[in-house]
Design an enzyme around this catalytic site. Structure first.
Site, PDB file in Angstrom:
ATOM      1  CG  HIS A   1       4.077  16.224   2.514  1.00 36.44           C
ATOM      2  ND1 HIS A   1       3.145  16.874   1.736  1.00 36.44           N
ATOM      3  CD2 HIS A   1       4.493  15.145   1.803  1.00 36.44           C
ATOM      4  CE1 HIS A   1       3.015  16.208   0.593  1.00 36.44           C
ATOM      5  NE2 HIS A   1       3.817  15.164   0.610  1.00 36.44           N
TER       6      HIS A   1
ATOM      7  CG  ASN B   1       1.592  13.503  -1.627  1.00 34.00           C
ATOM      8  OD1 ASN B   1       1.646  14.728  -1.665  1.00 34.00           O
ATOM      9  ND2 ASN B   1       2.672  12.735  -1.656  1.00 34.00           N
TER      10      ASN B   1
ATOM     11  CB  CYS C   1       6.082  16.945  -0.835  1.00 38.57           C
ATOM     12  SG  CYS C   1       5.519  15.727  -2.022  1.00 38.57           S
TER      13      CYS C   1
HETATM   14  N1  ACO Z   1      -2.989  -1.852  -4.200  1.00 33.50           N
HETATM   15  C1  ACO Z   1      -2.682  -3.114  -3.816  1.00 33.50           C
HETATM   16  N2  ACO Z   1      -1.423  -3.545  -3.676  1.00 33.50           N
HETATM   17  C2  ACO Z   1      -0.442  -2.661  -3.920  1.00 33.50           C
HETATM   18  C3  ACO Z   1      -0.686  -1.336  -4.329  1.00 33.50           C
HETATM   19  C4  ACO Z   1      -2.035  -0.946  -4.473  1.00 33.50           C
HETATM   20  N3  ACO Z   1      -2.383   0.288  -4.846  1.00 33.50           N
HETATM   21  N4  ACO Z   1       0.501  -0.705  -4.501  1.00 33.50           N
HETATM   22  C5  ACO Z   1       1.457  -1.588  -4.223  1.00 33.50           C
HETATM   23  N5  ACO Z   1       0.910  -2.771  -3.868  1.00 33.50           N
HETATM   24  C6  ACO Z   1       1.566  -4.017  -3.494  1.00 33.50           C
HETATM   25  C7  ACO Z   1       2.982  -4.116  -4.028  1.00 33.50           C
HETATM   26  O1  ACO Z   1       2.987  -4.608  -5.353  1.00 33.50           O
HETATM   27  C8  ACO Z   1       3.609  -5.066  -3.050  1.00 33.50           C
HETATM   28  O2  ACO Z   1       3.236  -6.379  -3.401  1.00 33.50           O
HETATM   29  P1  ACO Z   1       4.276  -7.591  -3.258  1.00 33.50           P
HETATM   30  O3  ACO Z   1       4.598  -7.684  -1.799  1.00 33.50           O
HETATM   31  O4  ACO Z   1       3.505  -8.743  -3.791  1.00 33.50           O
HETATM   32  O5  ACO Z   1       5.462  -7.203  -4.102  1.00 33.50           O
HETATM   33  C9  ACO Z   1       2.906  -4.736  -1.718  1.00 33.50           C
HETATM   34  O6  ACO Z   1       1.709  -4.036  -2.080  1.00 33.50           O
HETATM   35  C10 ACO Z   1       3.743  -3.861  -0.803  1.00 33.50           C
HETATM   36  O7  ACO Z   1       4.251  -2.774  -1.560  1.00 33.50           O
HETATM   37  P2  ACO Z   1       5.126  -1.636  -0.894  1.00 33.50           P
HETATM   38  O8  ACO Z   1       5.545  -0.654  -1.936  1.00 33.50           O
HETATM   39  O9  ACO Z   1       6.219  -2.273  -0.063  1.00 33.50           O
HETATM   40  O10 ACO Z   1       4.046  -0.999   0.093  1.00 33.50           O
HETATM   41  P3  ACO Z   1       4.249   0.057   1.237  1.00 33.50           P
HETATM   42  O11 ACO Z   1       3.703  -0.453   2.470  1.00 33.50           O
HETATM   43  O12 ACO Z   1       5.652   0.625   1.276  1.00 33.50           O
HETATM   44  O13 ACO Z   1       3.280   1.260   0.781  1.00 33.50           O
HETATM   45  C11 ACO Z   1       3.437   3.445  -0.215  1.00 33.50           C
HETATM   46  C12 ACO Z   1       3.520   1.925  -0.438  1.00 33.50           C
HETATM   47  C13 ACO Z   1       2.044   3.771   0.207  1.00 33.50           C
HETATM   48  C14 ACO Z   1       3.772   4.128  -1.524  1.00 33.50           C
HETATM   49  C15 ACO Z   1       4.441   3.866   0.890  1.00 33.50           C
HETATM   50  O14 ACO Z   1       5.684   3.257   0.659  1.00 33.50           O
HETATM   51  C16 ACO Z   1       4.645   5.364   0.975  1.00 33.50           C
HETATM   52  O15 ACO Z   1       3.772   6.121   1.343  1.00 33.50           O
HETATM   53  N6  ACO Z   1       5.879   5.863   0.680  1.00 33.50           N
HETATM   54  C17 ACO Z   1       6.260   7.269   0.868  1.00 33.50           C
HETATM   55  C18 ACO Z   1       5.656   8.198  -0.147  1.00 33.50           C
HETATM   56  C19 ACO Z   1       6.216   9.603   0.065  1.00 33.50           C
HETATM   57  O16 ACO Z   1       6.404  10.061   1.179  1.00 33.50           O
HETATM   58  N7  ACO Z   1       6.569  10.285  -1.010  1.00 33.50           N
HETATM   59  C20 ACO Z   1       7.208  11.585  -0.863  1.00 33.50           C
HETATM   60  C21 ACO Z   1       6.359  12.674  -1.210  1.00 33.50           C
HETATM   61  S1  ACO Z   1       5.684  12.604  -2.848  1.00 33.50           S
HETATM   62  C22 ACO Z   1       6.422  13.891  -3.793  1.00 33.50           C
HETATM   63  O17 ACO Z   1       7.418  14.469  -3.435  1.00 33.50           O
HETATM   64  C23 ACO Z   1       5.770  14.201  -5.141  1.00 33.50           C
END
Ligand code: ACO
Length: 326
Positions: free
Chosen positions: A252, A282, A113
């Site tokens: 980003h 993204n 990214c």
């Molecule tokens: N729909 C419904 N529920 C979901 C989904 C979904 N699509 N995805 C995950 N959940 C659930 C999980 O299973 C979890 O359930 P549980 O509590 O029963 O175990 C709950 O939601 C919370 O999951 P988390 O992973 O803790 O959710 P979070 O609030 O952290 O959001 C996300 C996830 C959106 C991925 C976030 O962590 C994020 O944006 N992270 C950073 C991403 C990023 O910056 N990446 C770098 C760039 S990408 C690259 O370089 C290619």
């Protein structure tokens, strides 16, 4: 040393839209969850068989036309991508052929990214040092090809697209400063384990879905906020500027909540942050490139505006770059 500016910007988004309501039919998710946790409403998906070079070509044509630069006058083409057309030749070489940019030196940049920011800084320095005059820098991704459409924790996040910038020599700066960083001790939290030399494509790789992106999202979230704030501050210090001088922050577009947390810590008001995550999700290296292009198209960037790009991604890698618009 020469001054360098961005002379033209372009973007291309495939027309096919994938809505949250479409994803509800594919995995156990909901429109409410996706919007609340990420800010994403829809993303674009490239046609089957269209590679990163195809999207890059369309964005590049627009950027070159706006810059008034003939492709034959390009000295350098860098394509930032983690979804190259092929392992080799580089996507930049395919793009060179489409553009008939015969004298350009071409290579790809792999910095997830942060790839567009890494590529911009490389092109800036190569022009600044006098090696080249005109460069084309593109962020182009077909992430839909490395997205696991059965994994709800990642498939709701990503989309396809391309953004391009033409860099040229300038009588005034232009690019003011940059701060890049990497941390290879954290390769396990965001990667694609299969398809490279360590785990070449095999039936085992495919059966274990190793040819798709894997991400420990919440671990990355916290690191991303801290590092993006740090990167922007360090780049500003290098440019002898304060965060109050930022006219437009181009972060980003990984997660609306990450962007809000970064903006809060940098004390930047909402109207000075460019956001398009709701429309595209993204797009890895293409995110900053498309956001920069749209901020300019939306007339949010003017002559003398201080623009700060701030990106973070798998590697881990990060980069921030301060540009005075000329
Ligand atoms: N729909 C419904 N529920 C979901 C989904 C979904 N699509 N995805 C995950 N959940 C659930 C999980 O299973 C979890 O359930 P549980 O509590 O029963 O175990 C709950 O939601 C919370 O999951 P988390 O992973 O803790 O959710 P979070 O609030 O952290 O959001 C996300 C996830 C959106 C991925 C976030 O962590 C994020 O944006 N992270 C950073 C991403 C990023 O910056 N990446 C770098 C760039 S990408 C690259 O370089 C290619």
């Amino acid at each position: 040393m020469k001054f360098v500016k961005i002379a033209g910007l372009g973007k291309y988004l495939p027309s096919k839209r994938l809505l949250n309501s479409d994803l509800e039919k594919m995995v156990d998710t909901s429109d409410e969850w996706i919007i609340a946790r990420t800010g994403i409403e829809e993303r674009r998906i490239a046609e089957k068989g269209v590679g990163a070079s195809g999207l890059a070509y369309k964005a590049s044509q627009i950027a070159l036309e706006r810059a008034g630069i003939d492709p034959q006058d390009l000295d350098l083409i860098i394509v930032a991508t983690i979804t190259p057309d092929t392992q080799f030749p580089s996507t930049a070489c395919y793009l060179q052929d489409y553009l008939k940019a015969k004298k350009a030196v071409c290579f790809d940049m792999s910095a997830a990214c942060a790839g567009f920011v890494y590529a911009l800084v490389n092109a800036w320095q190569l022009i600044r040092g006098g090696l080249y005059k005109n460069a084309l820098v593109v962020g182009s991704e077909v992430l839909s090809t490395i997205t696991d459409w059965e994994d709800r924790s990642t498939c709701v996040l990503f989309g396809d697209g391309a953004g391009a910038a033409v860099l040229t020599e300038s009588t005034e700066p232009g690019f003011l400063s940059a701060y890049l960083g990497s941390d290879g001790s954290q390769t396990d939290i965001l990667n694609m384990p299969g398809g490279g030399s360590r785990n070449p494509i095999s039936s085992e790789v495919i059966d274990n879905r190793m040819n798709y992106m894997k991400m420990k999202g919440n671990e990355i979230f916290k690191i991303a906020v801290r590092i993006m704030v740090q990167a922007a501050n360090k780049a500003l210090v290098k440019a002898n500027l304060d965060k109050s001088s930022i006219d437009m922050l181009i972060p980003h577009q990984a997660n609306q909540r990450i962007i809000s947390a970064v903006a809060k810590r940098l004390s930047i008001p909402k109207d000075k942050i460019y956001l398009n995550i709701a429309r595209y999700g993204n797009m890895s290296s293409a995110s900053s490139a498309v956001a920069l292009c749209e901020a300019w198209e939306d007339k949010k960037i003017h002559k003398d505006s201080i623009v700060v790009l701030d990106a973070f991604g798998g590697g881990l890698v990060w980069g921030s770059c301060v540009i005075k618009w000329v």
